[in-house]
Design a protein around this motif. Structure first.
Motif, PDB file in Angstrom:
ATOM      1  N   SER A  20       0.838  -1.264  -0.439  1.00 41.05           N
ATOM      2  CA  SER A  20       0.186  -0.123  -0.226  1.00 41.05           C
ATOM      3  C   SER A  20       0.888   1.551   0.457  1.00 41.05           C
ATOM      4  O   SER A  20       1.937   1.617   0.477  1.00 41.05           O
ATOM      5  CB  SER A  20      -0.974  -0.238   1.222  1.00 41.05           C
ATOM      6  N   GLY A  21      -0.122   2.586  -0.259  1.00 41.91           N
ATOM      7  CA  GLY A  21       1.055   4.409  -0.499  1.00 41.91           C
ATOM      8  C   GLY A  21       1.335   4.190  -1.307  1.00 41.91           C
ATOM      9  O   GLY A  21       2.861   5.170  -1.760  1.00 41.91           O
ATOM     10  N   GLN A  22       1.417   2.863  -2.640  1.00 41.51           N
ATOM     11  CA  GLN A  22       3.247   3.018  -3.677  1.00 41.51           C
ATOM     12  C   GLN A  22       2.253   4.132  -4.740  1.00 41.51           C
ATOM     13  O   GLN A  22       1.754   3.995  -4.866  1.00 41.51           O
ATOM     14  CB  GLN A  22       3.620   1.892  -4.565  1.00 41.51           C
ATOM     15  N   VAL A  23       3.655   5.194  -4.823  1.00 41.80           N
ATOM     16  CA  VAL A  23       2.951   6.048  -5.914  1.00 41.80           C
ATOM     17  C   VAL A  23       4.119   5.799  -6.980  1.00 41.80           C
ATOM     18  O   VAL A  23       5.558   6.301  -7.326  1.00 41.80           O
ATOM     19  CB  VAL A  23       2.829   6.906  -5.432  1.00 41.80           C
ATOM     20  N   LEU A  24       3.112   5.220  -8.765  1.00 44.39           N
ATOM     21  CA  LEU A  24       4.229   6.052  -9.812  1.00 44.39           C
ATOM     22  C   LEU A  24       3.810   7.025  -9.977  1.00 44.39           C
ATOM     23  O   LEU A  24       2.851   7.512 -10.436  1.00 44.39           O
ATOM     24  CB  LEU A  24       3.490   4.769 -11.139  1.00 44.39           C
ATOM     25  N   GLN A  25       4.710   7.289 -11.244  1.00 45.82           N
ATOM     26  CA  GLN A  25       4.608   8.436 -11.930  1.00 45.82           C
ATOM     27  C   GLN A  25       5.615   8.719 -13.250  1.00 45.82           C
ATOM     28  O   GLN A  25       6.486   7.757 -13.319  1.00 45.82           O
ATOM     29  CB  GLN A  25       5.273   9.913 -11.071  1.00 45.82           C
ATOM     30  N   TYR A  26       5.051   8.534 -14.370  1.00 45.93           N
ATOM     31  CA  TYR A  26       6.230   8.702 -15.678  1.00 45.93           C
ATOM     32  C   TYR A  26       6.782  10.054 -15.844  1.00 45.93           C
ATOM     33  O   TYR A  26       5.676  10.564 -16.305  1.00 45.93           O
ATOM     34  CB  TYR A  26       4.860   8.340 -16.644  1.00 45.93           C
ATOM     35  N   ARG A  27       7.438   9.868 -16.402  1.00 48.33           N
ATOM     36  CA  ARG A  27       7.984  11.320 -17.054  1.00 48.33           C
ATOM     37  C   ARG A  27       8.556  11.360 -18.464  1.00 48.33           C
ATOM     38  O   ARG A  27       9.567  10.748 -18.518  1.00 48.33           O
ATOM     39  CB  ARG A  27       8.964  11.925 -15.872  1.00 48.33           C
ATOM     40  N   LEU A  28       7.645  12.202 -19.323  1.00 45.66           N
ATOM     41  CA  LEU A  28       9.199  12.486 -19.975  1.00 45.66           C
ATOM     42  C   LEU A  28      10.480  13.158 -19.878  1.00 45.66           C
ATOM     43  O   LEU A  28      10.554  14.537 -19.732  1.00 45.66           O
ATOM     44  CB  LEU A  28       7.893  13.395 -21.140  1.00 45.66           C
ATOM     45  N   THR A  29      11.707  12.909 -20.273  1.00 46.14           N
ATOM     46  CA  THR A  29      12.733  13.561 -19.690  1.00 46.14           C
ATOM     47  C   THR A  29      13.890  13.838 -21.123  1.00 46.14           C
ATOM     48  O   THR A  29      14.239  14.778 -20.863  1.00 46.14           O
ATOM     49  CB  THR A  29      13.866  12.428 -19.420  1.00 46.14           C
ATOM     50  N   GLY A  30      12.725  12.901 -22.452  1.00 41.73           N
ATOM     51  CA  GLY A  30      14.060  14.305 -23.109  1.00 41.73           C
ATOM     52  C   GLY A  30      13.214  13.386 -24.797  1.00 41.73           C
ATOM     53  O   GLY A  30      11.940  12.132 -25.559  1.00 41.73           O
ATOM     54  N   SER A  31      13.129  13.897 -26.022  1.00 42.86           N
ATOM     55  CA  SER A  31      12.863  13.630 -27.306  1.00 42.86           C
ATOM     56  C   SER A  31      14.553  14.167 -27.919  1.00 42.86           C
ATOM     57  O   SER A  31      14.806  15.631 -28.494  1.00 42.86           O
ATOM     58  CB  SER A  31      11.607  14.106 -27.752  1.00 42.86           C
ATOM     59  N   SER A  32      14.180  13.876 -29.168  1.00 45.53           N
ATOM     60  CA  SER A  32      15.041  13.526 -30.347  1.00 45.53           C
ATOM     61  C   SER A  32      15.186  13.258 -32.167  1.00 45.53           C
ATOM     62  O   SER A  32      13.834  12.016 -31.941  1.00 45.53           O
ATOM     63  CB  SER A  32      16.407  12.578 -29.855  1.00 45.53           C
ATOM     64  N   GLY A  33      15.135  13.868 -32.973  1.00 45.59           N
ATOM     65  CA  GLY A  33      15.285  13.191 -34.036  1.00 45.59           C
ATOM     66  C   GLY A  33      14.133  14.126 -35.195  1.00 45.59           C
ATOM     67  O   GLY A  33      13.067  15.195 -34.024  1.00 45.59           O
ATOM     68  N   PRO A  34      13.980  14.074 -36.642  1.00 43.47           N
ATOM     69  CA  PRO A  34      13.416  14.898 -36.800  1.00 43.47           C
ATOM     70  C   PRO A  34      11.582  14.491 -36.937  1.00 43.47           C
ATOM     71  O   PRO A  34      11.676  13.697 -36.774  1.00 43.47           O
ATOM     72  CB  PRO A  34      13.601  14.202 -38.668  1.00 43.47           C
ATOM     73  N   ASP A  35      10.480  15.388 -36.332  1.00 45.51           N
ATOM     74  CA  ASP A  35       9.652  15.239 -36.280  1.00 45.51           C
ATOM     75  C   ASP A  35       8.881  13.961 -37.294  1.00 45.51           C
ATOM     76  O   ASP A  35       8.075  13.138 -36.325  1.00 45.51           O
ATOM     77  CB  ASP A  35       8.262  16.475 -36.873  1.00 45.51           C
ATOM     78  N   HIS A  36       9.086  13.461 -38.487  1.00 42.84           N
ATOM     79  CA  HIS A  36       8.719  12.387 -38.728  1.00 42.84           C
ATOM     80  C   HIS A  36       9.678  11.045 -38.044  1.00 42.84           C
ATOM     81  O   HIS A  36       8.627  10.269 -38.438  1.00 42.84           O
ATOM     82  CB  HIS A  36       8.787  12.321 -39.894  1.00 42.84           C
ATOM     83  N   ALA A  37      10.449  11.014 -37.413  1.00 42.69           N
ATOM     84  CA  ALA A  37      10.963   9.885 -36.882  1.00 42.69           C
ATOM     85  C   ALA A  37      11.386  10.249 -35.398  1.00 42.69           C
ATOM     86  O   ALA A  37      12.524   9.813 -35.155  1.00 42.69           O
ATOM     87  CB  ALA A  37      11.763   9.434 -37.706  1.00 42.69           C
TER      88      ALA A  37
END
Length: 224
Positions: free
Chosen positions: A167-184
């Motif tokens: 009990s009491g566990q907290v999960l959190q997803y974080r976007l930390t970066g992105s790379s490459g052209p828009d189509h890939a």
């Protein structure tokens, strides 16, 4: 046995090898006077053939996995439960040669007997047609099926279920970066448990990156 050969996608040159692979020790003992041999020696060989092909596949397809993870993954692929699934796909139970007592006691459905027979059949194919023929069957009925399971698995849900055991566990997803052209574009996501990072993943979408991060987190929690 011809229908079994069709299921396997392999036709034996020496049909006696397949017959031997399907012969349980209980049948061999009852027919010892006929010189009948059990499938135990083939089972021994088949275990090694299956292990080698699986190890080779994992080594080539997962270049970043450490030795410990490779070992655990191989063990899961070649375990009794996995081989019983293969036996069911082949309908192997109906072809087994069992002693009267074993047959009456439900031996055709016994997991250990079915799993051993799968290994024996793989050895028979190996002896009759070489490692390439055995590899094709292992790829189709074990490695490809497992890959499909992995693709269809919801790792975020699995991770949530895993951490909720306490009990009491907290999960959190974080976007930390992105790379490459828009189509890939490639997105990078980290997943935290109670503020501590337990997994990181990349993907061509945020959703895919989160799934890969959850998969890495499960591996971290199950095999710290």
């Amino acid at each position: 046995m011809r229908h079994l050969e069709e299921t396997l996608g392999y036709t034996f040159h020496d049909r006696s090898l397949l017959e031997n692979a399907l012969t349980h020790s209980s049948y061999a003992n009852e027919n010892r006077f006929k010189g009948c041999q059990s499938n135990e020696r083939l089972e021994f060989l088949g275990d090694s053939v299956l292990g080698m092909v699986t190890a080779d596949y994992l080594f080539r397809t997962h270049p970043d996995l450490p030795e410990g993870d490779l070992t655990r993954t191989r063990a899961a692929l070649v375990c009794e439960e996995s081989l019983v699934e293969v036996a069911k796909a082949w309908g192997l139970g109906e072809y087994l040669r069992l002693g009267k007592g074993e047959n009456a006691g439900g031996g055709r459905r016994r997991p250990s007997i079915q799993a051993d027979a799968v290994e024996a059949v793989l050895a028979a194919v190996y002896l009759d047609g070489g490692i390439g023929s055995a590899r094709k069957i292992i790829q189709k009925y074990i490695l490809d099926r497992e890959s499909e399971k992995a693709r269809n698995r919801d790792y975020k849900t699995a991770l949530q279920e895993l951490v909720q055991r306490e009990s009491g566990q907290v999960l959190q997803y974080r976007l930390t970066g992105s790379s490459g052209p828009d189509h890939a574009k490639i997105f990078t996501v980290e997943v935290d448990l109670n503020g501590a990072t337990i997994g990181q993943g990349e993907g061509h979408s945020k959703k895919e990156a989160e799934q890969n991060a959850a998969r890495a987190a499960i591996g971290h929690l199950e095999h710290p």
